[in-house]
Every structure is written in structure tokens, then in C-alpha cells.
Design a protein around this motif. Structure first.
Motif, short mmCIF file in Angstrom:
data_model
loop_
_atom_site.label_atom_id
_atom_site.label_comp_id
_atom_site.label_asym_id
_atom_site.label_seq_id
_atom_site.Cartn_x
_atom_site.Cartn_y
_atom_site.Cartn_z
N LEU A 1 -12.55 -4.53 -4.51
CA LEU A 1 -12.51 -5.64 -4.17
C LEU A 1 -10.96 -6.61 -3.29
O LEU A 1 -10.86 -6.89 -2.43
CB LEU A 1 -11.78 -6.49 -5.82
N GLY A 2 -10.25 -5.36 -3.53
CA GLY A 2 -8.16 -5.50 -3.64
C GLY A 2 -8.85 -4.84 -1.09
O GLY A 2 -8.59 -5.70 -0.42
N GLU A 3 -9.78 -4.31 -1.05
CA GLU A 3 -10.07 -4.07 0.34
C GLU A 3 -10.66 -4.77 0.74
O GLU A 3 -10.31 -5.53 1.97
CB GLU A 3 -11.08 -2.62 0.14
N LEU A 4 -11.86 -5.75 0.30
CA LEU A 4 -12.62 -6.87 0.45
C LEU A 4 -11.02 -8.53 0.73
O LEU A 4 -11.74 -8.72 2.06
CB LEU A 4 -13.57 -7.85 -0.19
N ARG B 1 4.55 -7.85 7.36
CA ARG B 1 3.74 -6.47 7.81
C ARG B 1 2.38 -5.78 7.57
O ARG B 1 2.37 -4.78 8.69
CB ARG B 1 3.97 -6.12 6.46
N GLY B 2 1.23 -6.88 8.11
CA GLY B 2 0.13 -6.57 7.89
C GLY B 2 -0.43 -6.06 6.91
O GLY B 2 -1.68 -5.32 7.01
N GLU B 3 -0.16 -5.83 5.81
CA GLU B 3 -0.35 -4.91 5.06
C GLU B 3 -0.32 -5.63 3.60
O GLU B 3 0.82 -5.99 2.90
CB GLU B 3 0.52 -3.27 4.75
N LEU B 4 -1.47 -5.20 2.86
CA LEU B 4 -0.85 -5.83 1.18
C LEU B 4 -0.61 -4.45 0.03
O LEU B 4 -1.61 -3.94 0.20
CB LEU B 4 -2.21 -6.96 0.74
N ARG B 5 0.79 -4.76 -0.82
CA ARG B 5 0.85 -3.86 -0.83
C ARG B 5 -0.37 -3.96 -2.58
O ARG B 5 0.70 -5.06 -3.48
CB ARG B 5 2.16 -3.71 -1.00
N ALA C 1 -5.41 -2.79 3.35
CA ALA C 1 -4.99 -2.65 1.44
C ALA C 1 -3.67 -1.18 1.56
O ALA C 1 -4.99 -0.56 2.29
CB ALA C 1 -6.05 -2.78 0.98
N SER C 2 -2.83 -1.46 1.11
CA SER C 2 -2.40 0.10 0.71
C SER C 2 -2.11 0.19 -0.60
O SER C 2 -2.05 -1.25 -1.10
CB SER C 2 -0.63 -0.81 1.61
N PHE C 3 -3.47 0.36 -1.26
CA PHE C 3 -2.51 0.99 -2.78
C PHE C 3 -2.08 1.94 -3.01
O PHE C 3 -1.71 2.60 -2.52
CB PHE C 3 -4.11 1.85 -3.18
N ILE C 4 -1.32 1.05 -3.85
CA ILE C 4 0.42 1.85 -4.80
C ILE C 4 -0.78 2.72 -6.17
O ILE C 4 -0.28 1.81 -7.31
CB ILE C 4 1.19 1.71 -4.36
N THR C 5 -0.43 3.43 -6.62
CA THR C 5 -0.84 4.23 -7.88
C THR C 5 1.36 4.24 -8.56
O THR C 5 1.88 4.90 -8.30
CB THR C 5 -1.94 5.53 -8.04
#
Length: 207
Positions: free
Chosen positions: A58-61, A29-33, A70-74
Motif C-alpha cells: 500500500l505504501g509503495e502504491l 525530498r522526492g521521498e515519503l518516509r 517510498a522510504s520505509f523505516i522500521t
């Protein structure tokens, strides 16, 4: 029984054990959910429409170190951990303390922070950890630490070991995540991030 050569190639794919590891899914995916609640400053919260806070940075690092985005899901606490468990999210970075109960459900990264129950209660007026029942019922339930057993009594000075949960059975993903975390610890970035948001180095256990 004889199998056709082509069938022999298909059979391993039919095995219930032949599943893609989380490591492969994330890098394909190239993405960390990353799931979080975004309402608990200074850990994670919104300034207008922008996500910010210690755990957001931290998640971005970590994602950058893993060479993905980084893909942030609220979400909320009713969905956060079940979503990780089902594979809806890859990880949750939401000041989740390691407990024996959670270890039965998830694998964890190495710890990224050691925070006191008093600190978390102070920073989260909507979730004051006023007693042991509240503490046990929250995601911040403490891992019994040396000299303090929260199974028998509440203690606002107790150390909570915060780490990142993900689905069990993903050793390659754990290795990649832990190595990324180790690199940002080793070069001082995690300490700097902690001091920025907490005015203290919470990346190491208190003595």
C-alpha cells in the motif's frame, strides 16, 4: 515605525506561522518516509531481509501515485507515533485505528481498511487483544462503530477504522495523500491488494 524595504521581505520569514508544509518537504525530498514495525503479518513483516505485506505494498502504491519514492523505516511502538508527531517520519502505515485521542494529536488520511479486532488478534499472536484494557492500550484501539461502543465493552467483532496519521496542520499533504488513496480505490487496486493478503475486501466497511 518605518521599515526598510528589504526588511519587509524578511519579516514574513520570521513569523512562527511561516513554515514549510509537509507537502513541500516530501516533494522537495522526492521521498515519503513511512514508519512501520515490520513484525505483524500480513500487515507488514520481513521475509529474510525484504519488507513485505499489505501495508508495505500500500505504501509503495501511494508513494508512486504521489510521484515520490517510498522510504520505509522500521521502528517500534515506543517511537512510531512520537516519530510522526515530531516530524522524524512523514506518516505511519501500521494498522493504526482512528480514535478520538489520536485525532487530538494527528490528522488522518481517509480510511484504507476496515478490520475486525478478531482479525488483528488472529494475525498477531504476540499482541492478542484479550480484553478492553489491552485494546485501549494498543495502536489498534477501536473507533466506536455503529452499534458497538468499545468505551464500555470489548467486542472482537467490532470494526476498526484504519487510516494513516501525519502531523496536524498540513492540508495540502492531506489532499495529495487522500487523492492518491482515492485513485487506488477507484480502479480496484486497493480491493485487489486486500484480497491478496486477507482473502477479503477490507477496503469497505462491513455491513
Amino acid at each position: 515605525m518605518r521599515f526598510l524595504p528589504g526588511l519587509l521581505l524578511v519579516l514574513p520569514l520570521l513569523s512562527p506561522l511561516a513554515h514549510a508544509e509537509l507537502f513541500d518537504d516530501v516533494f522537495d525530498r522526492g521521498e515519503l518516509r513511512i514508519a512501520l514495525e515490520a513484525d505483524t503479518p500480513p500487515f507488514n513483516f520481513k521475509e529474510g531481509d525484504k519488507l513485505t505485506g499489505f501495508e508495505v505494498e500500500l505504501g509503495e502504491l501511494l508513494a508512486r501515485e504521489m510521484d515520490v519514492r517510498a522510504s520505509f523505516i522500521t521502528t517500534d511502538d515506543s517511537d512510531l507515533l512520537p516519530g510522526v508527531e515530531s516530524g522524524k517520519y512523514d506518516v505511519a502505515i501500521n494498522h493504526i485505528a482512528v480514535t478520538p485521542e489520536l485525532r487530538d494529536r494527528f490528522d488522518f488520511s481517509t480510511p484504507y481498511s476496515y478490520s475486525s479486532a478478531r482479525l488483528i488478534a488472529h494475525k498477531q499472536p504476540k499482541r492478542l487483544l484479550s480484553n478492553l484494557d489491552t485494546l485501549k492500550g494498543s495502536q489498534f484501539a477501536a473507533k466506536p462503530s455503529e452499534g458497538v461502543d468499545l468505551r464500555s465493552r470489548g467486542d472482537s467483532k467490532a470494526t476498526l477504522t484504519l487510516a494513516i496519521p501525519f502531523q496536524k496542520g498540513n492540508p495540502a499533504f492531506k489532499s495529495s495523500l487522500d487523492k492518491a488513496l482515492e485513485r487506488i480505490k477507484a480502479d480496484g487496486r486497493l480491493t485487489a491488494l486486500s484480497e491478496k493478503w486477507f482473502e477479503a475486501d477490507t477496503s469497505k466497511p462491513t455491513k
